[in-house]
Design a protein around this motif. Structure first.
Motif, PDB file in Angstrom:
ATOM      1  N   THR A 174       0.832  -1.205   0.000  1.00 25.63           N
ATOM      2  CA  THR A 174       0.000   0.000   0.000  1.00 25.63           C
ATOM      3  C   THR A 174       0.862   1.248   0.000  1.00 25.63           C
ATOM      4  OG1 THR A 174      -0.131  -0.135   2.411  1.00 25.63           O
ATOM      5  CG2 THR A 174      -1.937  -1.128   1.158  1.00 25.63           C
ATOM      6  N   GLU A 175       2.136   1.104   0.366  1.00 24.36           N
ATOM      7  CA  GLU A 175       3.074   2.225   0.368  1.00 24.36           C
ATOM      8  C   GLU A 175       3.873   2.315  -0.932  1.00 24.36           C
ATOM      9  OE1 GLU A 175       5.503   1.828   3.800  1.00 24.36           O
ATOM     10  OE2 GLU A 175       3.842   1.970   5.213  1.00 24.36           O
ATOM     11  N   PHE A 176       3.503   1.511  -1.923  1.00 18.03           N
ATOM     12  CA  PHE A 176       4.197   1.525  -3.214  1.00 18.03           C
ATOM     13  C   PHE A 176       4.103   2.917  -3.843  1.00 18.03           C
ATOM     14  CE2 PHE A 176       4.117   0.963  -7.866  1.00 18.03           C
ATOM     15  CZ  PHE A 176       5.329   0.311  -8.050  1.00 18.03           C
ATOM     16  N   ARG A 177       5.213   3.424  -4.309  1.00 19.88           N
ATOM     17  CA  ARG A 177       5.269   4.774  -4.876  1.00 19.88           C
ATOM     18  C   ARG A 177       5.504   4.705  -6.383  1.00 19.88           C
ATOM     19  NH1 ARG A 177       3.231   5.727  -0.832  1.00 19.88           N
ATOM     20  NH2 ARG A 177       3.942   6.959   0.941  1.00 19.88           N
ATOM     21  N   LEU A 178       4.654   5.397  -7.130  1.00 23.58           N
ATOM     22  CA  LEU A 178       4.825   5.471  -8.573  1.00 23.58           C
ATOM     23  C   LEU A 178       5.828   6.563  -8.924  1.00 23.58           C
ATOM     24  CD1 LEU A 178       1.081   5.186  -9.662  1.00 23.58           C
ATOM     25  CD2 LEU A 178       2.852   3.428  -9.905  1.00 23.58           C
ATOM     26  N   GLN A 179       6.586   6.343  -9.976  1.00 24.32           N
ATOM     27  CA  GLN A 179       7.562   7.330 -10.431  1.00 24.32           C
ATOM     28  C   GLN A 179       6.838   8.582 -10.929  1.00 24.32           C
ATOM     29  OE1 GLN A 179       9.828   3.559 -12.452  1.00 24.32           O
ATOM     30  NE2 GLN A 179       9.957   5.493 -13.523  1.00 24.32           N
ATOM     31  N   GLU A 180       7.555   9.683 -10.919  1.00 32.42           N
ATOM     32  CA  GLU A 180       6.948  10.954 -11.323  1.00 32.42           C
ATOM     33  C   GLU A 180       6.463  10.919 -12.763  1.00 32.42           C
ATOM     34  OE1 GLU A 180       6.140  13.623  -9.595  1.00 32.42           O
ATOM     35  OE2 GLU A 180       6.803  12.556  -7.791  1.00 32.42           O
ATOM     36  N   ASP A 181       7.224  10.272 -13.652  1.00 30.93           N
ATOM     37  CA  ASP A 181       6.781  10.230 -15.053  1.00 30.93           C
ATOM     38  C   ASP A 181       5.526   9.385 -15.218  1.00 30.93           C
ATOM     39  OD1 ASP A 181       8.285   7.995 -14.412  1.00 30.93           O
ATOM     40  OD2 ASP A 181       9.092   7.743 -16.431  1.00 30.93           O
ATOM     41  N   ILE A 182       5.362   8.376 -14.356  1.00 34.17           N
ATOM     42  CA  ILE A 182       4.135   7.575 -14.414  1.00 34.17           C
ATOM     43  C   ILE A 182       2.960   8.395 -13.895  1.00 34.17           C
ATOM     44  CG2 ILE A 182       2.960   5.526 -13.519  1.00 34.17           C
ATOM     45  CD1 ILE A 182       5.638   4.098 -13.495  1.00 34.17           C
ATOM     46  N   LEU A 183       3.148   9.139 -12.797  1.00 35.67           N
ATOM     47  CA  LEU A 183       2.072   9.980 -12.259  1.00 35.67           C
ATOM     48  C   LEU A 183       1.648  11.016 -13.292  1.00 35.67           C
ATOM     49  CD1 LEU A 183       3.394  10.480  -8.612  1.00 35.67           C
ATOM     50  CD2 LEU A 183       1.393   9.155  -9.320  1.00 35.67           C
ATOM     51  N   SER A 184       2.616  11.566 -13.990  1.00 30.80           N
ATOM     52  CA  SER A 184       2.304  12.542 -15.025  1.00 30.80           C
ATOM     53  C   SER A 184       1.503  11.889 -16.150  1.00 30.80           C
ATOM     54  CB  SER A 184       3.598  13.136 -15.572  1.00 30.80           C
ATOM     55  OG  SER A 184       3.335  14.000 -16.651  1.00 30.80           O
ATOM     56  N   CYS A 185       1.858  10.656 -16.470  1.00 34.22           N
ATOM     57  CA  CYS A 185       1.155   9.913 -17.511  1.00 34.22           C
ATOM     58  C   CYS A 185      -0.303   9.672 -17.117  1.00 34.22           C
ATOM     59  CB  CYS A 185       1.880   8.588 -17.751  1.00 34.22           C
ATOM     60  SG  CYS A 185       0.981   7.408 -18.741  1.00 34.22           S
ATOM     61  N   LEU A 186      -0.527   9.338 -15.851  1.00 30.05           N
ATOM     62  CA  LEU A 186      -1.890   9.054 -15.395  1.00 30.05           C
ATOM     63  C   LEU A 186      -2.792  10.267 -15.528  1.00 30.05           C
ATOM     64  CD1 LEU A 186      -1.284   6.910 -12.165  1.00 30.05           C
ATOM     65  CD2 LEU A 186      -1.520   6.158 -14.536  1.00 30.05           C
ATOM     66  N   SER A 187      -2.246  11.422 -15.256  1.00 32.33           N
ATOM     67  CA  SER A 187      -3.070  12.639 -15.271  1.00 32.33           C
ATOM     68  C   SER A 187      -3.547  13.010 -16.666  1.00 32.33           C
ATOM     69  CB  SER A 187      -2.277  13.808 -14.674  1.00 32.33           C
ATOM     70  OG  SER A 187      -1.166  14.135 -15.502  1.00 32.33           O
ATOM     71  N   SER A 188      -2.905  12.441 -17.704  1.00 34.69           N
ATOM     72  CA  SER A 188      -3.273  12.810 -19.069  1.00 34.69           C
ATOM     73  C   SER A 188      -4.102  11.740 -19.772  1.00 34.69           C
ATOM     74  CB  SER A 188      -2.010  13.113 -19.873  1.00 34.69           C
ATOM     75  OG  SER A 188      -1.160  11.974 -19.914  1.00 34.69           O
ATOM     76  N   HIS A 189      -4.583  10.752 -19.021  1.00 33.42           N
ATOM     77  CA  HIS A 189      -5.412   9.695 -19.610  1.00 33.42           C
ATOM     78  C   HIS A 189      -6.683   9.498 -18.787  1.00 33.42           C
ATOM     79  CE1 HIS A 189      -1.408   8.846 -21.322  1.00 33.42           C
ATOM     80  NE2 HIS A 189      -2.091   8.405 -22.363  1.00 33.42           N
ATOM     81  N   THR A 190      -7.663   8.853 -19.404  1.00 33.55           N
ATOM     82  CA  THR A 190      -8.948   8.658 -18.714  1.00 33.55           C
ATOM     83  C   THR A 190      -9.430   7.206 -18.723  1.00 33.55           C
ATOM     84  OG1 THR A 190     -10.181   9.180 -20.736  1.00 33.55           O
ATOM     85  CG2 THR A 190      -9.724  11.000 -19.210  1.00 33.55           C
ATOM     86  N   ILE A 191      -8.835   6.347 -19.537  1.00 35.81           N
ATOM     87  CA  ILE A 191      -9.268   4.948 -19.619  1.00 35.81           C
ATOM     88  C   ILE A 191      -8.210   4.079 -18.937  1.00 35.81           C
ATOM     89  CG2 ILE A 191     -10.006   3.058 -21.114  1.00 35.81           C
ATOM     90  CD1 ILE A 191     -11.762   5.508 -21.379  1.00 35.81           C
ATOM     91  N   PHE A 192      -8.640   3.380 -17.894  1.00 37.22           N
ATOM     92  CA  PHE A 192      -7.720   2.555 -17.107  1.00 37.22           C
ATOM     93  C   PHE A 192      -8.296   1.150 -16.952  1.00 37.22           C
ATOM     94  CE2 PHE A 192      -7.251   6.973 -15.857  1.00 37.22           C
ATOM     95  CZ  PHE A 192      -5.881   7.159 -15.961  1.00 37.22           C
TER      96      PHE A 192
END
Length: 395
Positions: free
Chosen positions: A13-31
């Protein structure tokens, strides 16, 4: 065809996503991903998004994926390219564009935590698969084997299978719920492992305690045989020459027709673990005999088919590129004709004969089919009758 970004997740639950992955998530809507993945990443997704659950129907899932004209971000466990969802995409949507952000796979994590150099580990999977990969690794005698398990082929079932086939020269390291607060790592004997109930999220390392001896040619005396019929076995020297004539190192699928004790199939399995072997026999008394001998000689994974070969639907079986005829019930020409409908081009056909009539029938049958007859060999073992080994290759 769709576009995919596949992101590997850890189990914490403490797993941290890399900054480039977080940035990627913010620009998409289908998961998409499993329910457990959604619980781990839901708070990191944009407020307005669509989530597609991954369940069991892959064909239906990919029809839905391919109807979407946006990039789909898929979450998976560990390394999506290690028996993972990236490979599933390549199978069901081979023309798709794909970008992968991997995490450590579970076998790597278990190696990290047990200080095991994982370049020395042979990894296999029985997760949603047959026993084939594990059986082959055990037959090759790899010293360290990492195994991805599932609910049916759990650590206890794996340990039981290994003991049934006398692979008792391994210990098991069981990793459960790795990276979570419930993480547990245990070292077990196989005898202890058969009584163990593991956490659903688990993988194992099998570590060899000593090499398993393997003779070049199994002594005939080590086989169980039909009551009062010790000579109903292809003798070891004849067996080895027959296997040589089948040229098995470059073959993929061997059929042993009329297996009796199973000696030919068993010898082939020991020598050539990569082979898919199917053994046929119509005598009911040979059924249990085969089970005893395959366990005695540590040869799991031979497919056994009971019944009259000439009455069996062969279309459902893997087609052979090597066939050994151990028995024919005086219907040799009919049997060879049926084999011909399945034998792959350049496949080998081998038979051992004592009587001239059988030799003549074999040669006439393969000549009608335009097979290439290979040079014959004759061997006499002790006081037994000379055996002629006949071999032919399909054009």
């Amino acid at each position: 065809m769709a576009d995919y970004i596949v992101i590997g997740l850890g189990n914490s639950t403490e797993f941290r996503l890399q900054e480039d992955i977080l940035s990627c998530l913010s620009s998409h809507t289908i998961f998409s991903g499993g329910k457990r993945h959604y619980a781990l990443v839901k708070d990191k997704l944009p407020p307005i998004h669509q989530w597609i659950d991954i369940k069991g129907d892959m064909e239906g899932l990919f029809k839905e994926f391919q109807s979407i004209d946006q990039t789909i971000v898929v979450f998976a466990s560990g390394d999506p390219l290690f028996y993972g969802f990236a490979s599933t995409i390549q199978k069901f949507d081979p023309k798709a564009t794909l970008k992968v952000y991997p995490w450590f796979n579970s076998i790597q994590l278990l190696c990290h935590k047990t200080h095991t150099p994982y370049h020395q580990v042979t990894s296999v999977s029985v997760h949603g698969r047959s026993w084939d990969e594990l059986d082959t690794a055990l037959l090759y005698g790899f010293p360290q084997i990492g195994v991805l398990t599932d609910a049916q082929k759990a650590p206890a079932s794996i340990a039981q299978r290994m003991l049934d086939y006398r692979f008792d020269n391994y210990t098991m390291i069981l990793g459960e719920a790795l990276e979570s607060t419930n993480e547990q790592i245990r070292t077990l004997t196989l005898e202890d492992a058969i009584h163990t109930t593991a956490h659903p999220l688990n993988c194992i390392l099998l570590k060899q305690t000593k090499p398993k001896p393997k003779s070049f040619g199994i002594p005939d005396s080590s086989f169980a045989y039909l009551d009062n019929r010790p000579n109903m076995i292809t003798k070891m020297p004849v067996r080895m020459v027959s296997l040589s004539q089948l040229d098995l190192s470059i073959r993929h699928s061997l059929w042993d027709i009329g297996f009796c004790t199973g000696s030919v199939a068993i010898e082939a399995r020991c020598r050539f673990p990569h082979l898919q072997i199917t053994a046929f026999e119509k005598r009911p008394e040979c059924d249990q005999l085969f089970e005893v001998n395959t366990r005695t000689h540590s040869t799991p994974g031979i497919a056994k088919v009971m019944g009259d070969f000439l009455e069996i639907d062969l279309s459902i079986l893997q087609q052979p590129d090597a066939v050994f005829i151990g028995g024919h019930g005086n219907r040799l020409e009919e049997l060879i004709l049926k084999v011909d409908t399945c034998l792959q081009p350049k496949g080998r056909l081998v038979m051992n004969v004592v009587q001239q009539a059988s030799k003549t029938s074999f040669i006439q049958s393969i000549q009608k089919l335009k097979y290439v007859l290979l040079p014959e060999m004759t061997i006499q073992v002790d006081e037994h009758n000379p055996i002629t080994i006949l071999a032919a290759e399909k054009p």
